[in-house]
Design a protein around this motif. Sequence first.
Motif: not given
Length: 123
Positions: A40-43, A47-48, A29-30, A34-36
């Motif tokens: 886990d936005l990185e994962v 994955g996407n 990701s660049l 958000g998230g929390g």
Amino acid sequence: MNIETALKEAMSIAGAVGAALVDHESGMSLGRMGGGDWLDLEVAAAGNTEVVRSKLRVMSALGLGDGIEDILITLHQQYHLIRLLRPARGNSTLFLYVILDRERANLALARHHLKRIEADLIV
């Protein structure tokens, strides 16, 4: 608009709980917002990339000769919206990824908002 501003705009979409700008070639990701603990936005972003790569392979194998505007994954409580970016010149390997709470989101408006962000984003 820069990446940070684009992510802030994405997070202003009604129901947004997370947003990321992702390179589907590398899976990195660049930027993300958000998230929390529960997301886990990185994962999720990494994955996407597999979702995007898989769809691009299938389209190529079928010889569709078309491009992906967006991909929607509908969960019981969330929408996961992936919008592939089309640059002014050449190919792009980037996509905007937004997670929306289904109870608070309007999917049509979210798609429209992402299209506007894409048009203004400069990477």
